[in-house]
Scaffold this motif. Structure first.
Motif, short mmCIF file in Angstrom:
data_model
loop_
_atom_site.label_atom_id
_atom_site.label_comp_id
_atom_site.label_asym_id
_atom_site.label_seq_id
_atom_site.Cartn_x
_atom_site.Cartn_y
_atom_site.Cartn_z
N MET A 163 0.83 -1.20 0.00
CA MET A 163 0.00 0.00 0.00
C MET A 163 0.87 1.26 0.00
SD MET A 163 -3.02 -1.15 2.63
CE MET A 163 -4.00 0.32 2.29
N LYS A 164 2.03 1.16 0.59
CA LYS A 164 2.96 2.29 0.66
C LYS A 164 3.60 2.56 -0.69
CE LYS A 164 7.09 3.80 3.18
NZ LYS A 164 8.04 3.44 4.29
N ALA A 165 3.96 1.51 -1.41
CA ALA A 165 4.65 1.65 -2.69
C ALA A 165 4.08 0.64 -3.68
CB ALA A 165 6.15 1.45 -2.51
N PRO A 166 2.89 0.90 -4.22
CA PRO A 166 2.29 -0.03 -5.18
C PRO A 166 3.23 -0.30 -6.35
CG PRO A 166 0.71 1.64 -4.50
CD PRO A 166 2.03 2.08 -3.96
N GLY A 167 3.30 -1.56 -6.76
CA GLY A 167 4.16 -1.94 -7.87
C GLY A 167 5.50 -2.51 -7.44
N THR A 168 5.74 -2.60 -6.13
CA THR A 168 7.05 -3.05 -5.65
C THR A 168 6.99 -4.32 -4.81
OG1 THR A 168 6.97 -1.76 -3.58
CG2 THR A 168 7.79 -0.63 -5.55
N ALA A 169 5.83 -4.94 -4.69
CA ALA A 169 5.68 -6.06 -3.76
C ALA A 169 6.43 -7.31 -4.21
CB ALA A 169 4.20 -6.38 -3.55
N TYR A 170 6.50 -7.54 -5.50
CA TYR A 170 7.21 -8.72 -6.00
C TYR A 170 7.67 -8.49 -7.43
CZ TYR A 170 2.73 -9.69 -8.26
OH TYR A 170 1.59 -9.57 -9.01
N ASP A 219 4.82 -7.20 -9.99
CA ASP A 219 3.71 -6.45 -9.42
C ASP A 219 3.36 -5.31 -10.38
OD1 ASP A 219 1.94 -4.97 -7.91
OD2 ASP A 219 3.29 -4.65 -6.23
N ASP A 220 2.10 -5.29 -10.85
CA ASP A 220 1.71 -4.32 -11.88
C ASP A 220 0.84 -3.19 -11.33
OD1 ASP A 220 -0.61 -5.71 -11.36
OD2 ASP A 220 -1.11 -6.11 -13.46
#
Length: 385
Positions: free
Chosen positions: A241-248, A256-257
């Motif tokens: 939630m803090k940095a969408p697109g960086t989870a995997y 992560d898109d």
């Protein structure tokens, strides 16, 4: 995968693109597991449809009378079959058992109940004392967890890509919140309203975890499904939630898109119009608002989001702009028209590009007698632009 129709959806925690990527890139054993998961999801959609046609939770709880709120949990075990609900293995008040998954599911249901009741005085998922049921050990190496309108269902994961789905309390909070949303705004599971549906589940799923851990906004990891990915996977969670697109970012699962703002909004026909993808935008707005306000995220920012979810003016087909404007309006009602809380909420939506300017003036009707009568104010960014 999950159905796109709001009355036929099973709300799965795994974005369908992850399962599709594994089906394309995995070993034969991994492909078999994922294809079985997709096949099971298809049959579960049919069960969900039948339940909805019978009246859904309205039938299930219409005979409940007003009593002091109390948890009513029952955990079942299918013993790796697909026959629901399975054998009852633990009910309310019984001691912990030897099976870790049973205890995790039992505790997760209780934590979510306690969160909603203590934070917002909500009596279970439907606010009428709905029993909380869950089934564990569903299927063989089933890679998913979901709320099907009647109960929580957990797979054990395949042990190579995904760990057991009972181990993340935010996943449980996320899925049960789909039931809350369904009994309130009933946001259509398509496009921006569907992304809001997913985001609201992430918001309160994260808040449940923070509530259990007694964490303030600055102490939280703001990850959804941390610990769910197996050690071999290059990633930390399903979503950030803090940095969408960086989870995997993994050769097997893909990257992560999720976009972090409206400038990168993803227009797609898959995943019911990108409901898991574009939920990153309102997710980040909540993170920004909660972080700016400070303290426990569920107390002020969460109260604003909860009041907006239960606001009769929130339409089932709401877009990001109409939801954002309602949060600003509710923040002003709760904390004052010139309050730092209202400014934090408005600034957050401006930062992610949903509102054109911070501290936007909203002109929504004050009489919440009819749902679906409002439109976004001029201070709102229109869908996907």
């Amino acid at each position: 995968m999950c159905s796109s129709n709001r009355r036929r959806s099973i709300y799965c925690i795994l974005p369908p693109n992850i399962l599709i990527n594994v089906a394309k890139r995995g070993t034969q054993e991994q492909r078999d597991a994922v294809l079985e998961t997709l096949s099971v999801d298809q049959s579960l959609r049919a069960s969900r449809t039948q339940f909805a046609l019978l009246g859904g939770n309205k039938v299930a709880h219409e005979s409940i009378t007003a009593t002091p709120p109390q948890k009513q949990r029952t955990i079942y075990d299918t013993n790796h079959t697909q026959t629901l609900p399975g054998t009852m293995v633990r009910s309310e008040g019984q001691a912990a058992v030897a099976d870790v998954s049973v205890n995790q599911a039992y505790d997760g249901l209780g934590n979510t109940f306690d969160f909603y009741y203590k934070s917002y005085q909500r009596n279970s998922i439907d606010n009428a004392g709905l029993r909380l049921n869950a089934t564990v050990h569903y299927g063989s190496k089933y890679d998913n967890a979901f709320w099907n309108g009647q109960e929580m269902i957990f797979g054990d994961g395949d042990g190579v890509l995904f760990n057991s789905f009972t181990g993340s309390v935010d996943v449980i909070g996320h899925e049960l919140t789909h039931g809350v949303t369904g009994s309130e705004a009933n946001l259509i599971y398509l496009g921006q309203s569907g992304a809001l549906n997913e985001s609201i589940s992430d918001v309160f799923g994260s808040c449940v975890k923070q509530f259990v851990l007694n964490q303030t906004a600055d102490q939280a990891d703001w990850l959804i499904g941390a610990g769910l990915l197996a050690k071999s996977i290059q990633g930390v969670a399903l979503r950030s939630m803090k940095a969408p697109g960086t989870a995997y970012d993994d050769p097997m699962l893909g990257k992560d898109d999720q976009p972090a703002d409206m400038a990168h909004y993803v227009h797609t026909a898959s995943d019911s119009g990108g409901v898991h993808t574009n939920s990153g935008i309102p997710n980040r707005a909540f993170f920004l608002a909660a972080s700016a306000i400070g303290g426990f995220s569920w107390l002020k920012a969460g109260q604003v989001w909860y009041d907006t979810l239960t606001d009769p003016r929130l339409k089932p087909q709401a877009n990001f702009a109409s939801f954002a404007n309602l949060t600003v309006l509710n923040a002003g009602r709760l904390y004052g028209s010139t309050s730092p809380e209202k400014k934090a909420v408005s600034d957050a939506w401006h930062t992610v590009g949903v509102l054109k300017q911070p501290l936007s003036i909203v002109n929504l009707p004050l009489n919440p007698t009819q749902r679906g009568e409002t439109t976004p104010s001029d201070g709102a960014q229109q869908p996907g632009r």
